[in-house]
Design an enzyme around this catalytic site. Structure first.
Site, PDB file in Angstrom:
ATOM      1  N   MET A 110      23.153  27.698 -27.153  1.00 15.32           N
ATOM      2  CA  MET A 110      24.485  26.845 -26.020  1.00 15.32           C
ATOM      3  C   MET A 110      25.720  27.674 -27.051  1.00 15.32           C
ATOM      4  SD  MET A 110      22.937  26.467 -23.810  1.00 15.32           S
ATOM      5  CE  MET A 110      24.517  25.335 -22.518  1.00 15.32           C
ATOM      6  N   HIS A 153      20.282  34.158 -17.364  1.00 15.65           N
ATOM      7  CA  HIS A 153      21.014  33.703 -16.752  1.00 15.65           C
ATOM      8  C   HIS A 153      21.136  32.835 -15.216  1.00 15.65           C
ATOM      9  CE1 HIS A 153      25.631  31.483 -16.674  1.00 15.65           C
ATOM     10  NE2 HIS A 153      25.454  31.874 -15.664  1.00 15.65           N
TER      11      HIS A 153
END
Ligand code: GRF
Length: 218
Positions: free
Chosen positions: A94, A113
């Site tokens: 992240m 993604h």
């Protein structure tokens, strides 16, 4: 003996893509070694999973009071470089990698993604897809460049967006596809069938019909 293709996996959370990759490597008996998992969150289930499976792991915490962002990113580079990896795999990490990191492993970093890029970059991609009212969503495996979620696309899988979908149901449907295409893409890269050329463009070599299939599946 064949020299194993060495992977370092970066994650921050659940680790379901790490699990899918690990199980695929073991199930197919591939000469791919997850040399280390690097994680910036101590309580991440993905870190625990690595420990349980005996995969070497390192917790690299961000220490905002003691170091600059540059120093933190230097530590990330060092932790990965120590493994001399053939590929750095981002699986729910992240943080945005520094330019130095991308330079250190240029052409050797991949990400997954949860959208059909270039649509819906950044956070909450599934929410963005619902808000935009698209009828097909999906996931993308791509090489990582300085442009956020913008590097050359290796593989994509589409899923329908159903009228009753919530962020959770759509995310689950996309995740099933992530778990399928990420290991296949990593295998294709490990076997030298997909690579990033020095001019920044993708190279495909000796792909079988089946392998061509997973690059774009609906
Ligand atoms: C996945 O949805 C992936 O697409 C995104 O982060 C999530 C990670 O999930 N980059 P997990 O930690 O692998 O379960």
């Amino acid at each position: 003996m064949i020299k194993a293709f060495r992977i370092v996996v970066f994650l921050s959370g659940r680790g379901s893509n790490l699990r899918a990759l690990y199980e695929y490597i073991v199930g197919e008996n591939l000469p791919i070694e997850i040399a280390r998992v690097i994680c910036d969150k101590q309580a991440a289930p993905g870190l625990k999973y690595a420990e349980e499976r005996g995969i070497p792991s390192t917790y690299v915490p961000r220490k905002p009071k003691e170091e600059s962002p540059e120093q933190f990113h230097q530590r990330l580079i060092q932790a990965a470089a120590a493994e001399n990896p053939d590929l750095v795999v981002l699986a729910g990490f992240m943080r945005i990698l520094s330019a130095e990191f991308i330079e250190a492993f240029r052409g050797k970093i991949v990400n997954i993604h949860p959208s059909l890029l270039p649509a819906f970059r950044g956070l909450h991609a599934q929410r963005q897809a619902l808000d935009a009212g698209v009828r097909i969503a999906g996931c993308t495996v791509h090489f990582v460049t300085e442009e956020l979620d913008g590097g050359p696309i290796v593989a994509q899988a589409g899923v329908p967006v159903l009228p009753a979908d919530t962020e959770e149901t759509l995310s689950d449907r996309i995740l099933t596809q992530e778990h399928r295409i990420y290991p296949l893409a990593i295998r294709a890269i490990a076997e030298g069938k997909v690579s990033l050329g020095s001019d920044g463009s993708l190279r495909f070599k000796n792909l079988t019909i089946d392998e061509k299939d997973f690059l774009c599946s609906l």
